[in-house]
Design an enzyme around this catalytic site. Structure first.
Site, PDB file in Angstrom:
ATOM      1  N   THR A  30      18.185  -8.981   4.182  1.00  0.00           N
ATOM      2  CA  THR A  30      17.284  -9.248   5.294  1.00  0.00           C
ATOM      3  C   THR A  30      17.959  -8.883   6.614  1.00  0.00           C
ATOM      4  OG1 THR A  30      18.057 -11.539   5.297  1.00  0.00           O
ATOM      5  CG2 THR A  30      15.990 -11.072   4.148  1.00  0.00           C
ATOM      6  N   THR A  31      17.158  -8.575   7.602  1.00  0.00           N
ATOM      7  CA  THR A  31      17.669  -8.130   8.891  1.00  0.00           C
ATOM      8  C   THR A  31      18.302  -9.287   9.658  1.00  0.00           C
ATOM      9  OG1 THR A  31      15.901  -6.488   8.984  1.00  0.00           O
ATOM     10  CG2 THR A  31      17.078  -6.948  11.032  1.00  0.00           C
ATOM     11  N   ALA A  32      19.461  -9.023  10.238  1.00  0.00           N
ATOM     12  CA  ALA A  32      20.135  -9.982  11.109  1.00  0.00           C
ATOM     13  C   ALA A  32      20.536  -9.273  12.390  1.00  0.00           C
ATOM     14  CB  ALA A  32      21.369 -10.573  10.424  1.00  0.00           C
ATOM     15  N   GLU A  46      15.928 -12.617   9.920  1.00  0.00           N
ATOM     16  CA  GLU A  46      14.643 -12.610   9.227  1.00  0.00           C
ATOM     17  C   GLU A  46      14.699 -13.570   8.046  1.00  0.00           C
ATOM     18  OE1 GLU A  46      11.991  -9.484   6.512  1.00  0.00           O
ATOM     19  OE2 GLU A  46      13.865  -8.841   7.457  1.00  0.00           O
TER      20      GLU A  46
END
Length: 234
Positions: A30-32, A46
């Site tokens: 997931t996007t960080a 996210e």
């Protein structure tokens, strides 16, 4: 052939395939996002979960000490092991030297551990990257990106995970080092909105911050996240 079967074997062109596979695990995460200015550091991640799933066990934001924390992309289980080590290192530093550990020293300690797992048989690299940030004892804000290989780099703003290419492009256009903390919060939210698919509600992200004013890690509540979303529409 066979060069990807052991971490200790280089391919003829100098590659360690197991490390590259670990980097790919990070790309699938997931996007960080992490951003910093003179006023502090902001982390945004996210959140993904099934309808019946609780969030416990899939955290992507971790507090190391009051003044330092991390956002992660990749294998959460691998991250927890590294975070536990970093927490111990931070407390040992206080007991040994009576001062808070620096953000750089925390990052180096994490990366030394990650590098060890790229040169010993019978182990595999950590399949996680971390955005390590906080406020140093001298009030300077720092933000570093770690790599499964054990390398690290300093950033003003950075993104990791599945949506990182689009997020980095957006940050490169919109980021300003003179932004206030409130402006940084809105920047991270707008960046996530660029890469998160579907409806963007409070259950799709989390935000944490460390300001130079109090030097304390703070995870924003659902109500604060909603207020932040509402402010974007004004």
């Amino acid at each position: 052939m066979g060069y990807d079967r052991a971490i200790t074997i280089f391919s003829p062109d100098g590659r360690l395939f197991q490390v590259e596979y670990a980097i790919e695990a990070v790309r699938q995460g997931t996007t960080a996002i992490g951003v910093k200015s003179k006023d502090g550091v902001i982390f945004a991640v996210e959140k993904r979960r099934l309808p019946l799933q609780e969030y416990i066990g899939s955290e992507k934001l971790f507090k190391i000490d009051d003044h330092v924390g991390v956002a992660i992309a990749g294998l959460t289980a691998d991250a927890r092991t590294l975070v536990d080590q970093a927490r111990v290192h931070a407390q040992v530093n206080v007991l040994s030297y009576n001062e808070k550990v620096s953000i750089l020293e925390t990052t180096r300690d994490l990366c030394d551990q990650m590098q060890l797992y790229t040169q010993n048989a019978g182990v595999r690299p950590f399949g996680v990257s971390l955005l390590v940030g906080g406020v140093d004892p001298d009030n300077g804000t720092k933000l570093f990106l770690t790599d499964p290989s054990g390398a690290f780099w300093g950033y003003h703003a950075c993104a990791i995970g599945n949506g990182s290419p689009a997020a980095r492009e957006y940050l490169s256009k919109e980021y300003n080092p003179d932004m206030s903390l409130e402006e940084l919060k809105k920047l991270t939210i707008n960046t996530l909105k660029e890469v998160v698919e579907g409806d963007f509600e409070t259950d799709r992200f989390e935000i944490a911050m460390i300001s130079t004013e109090d030097k304390l890690w703070k995870l924003l509540s659902v109500e604060e996240n909603q207020a932040l979303l509402d402010s974007l529409e004004e």
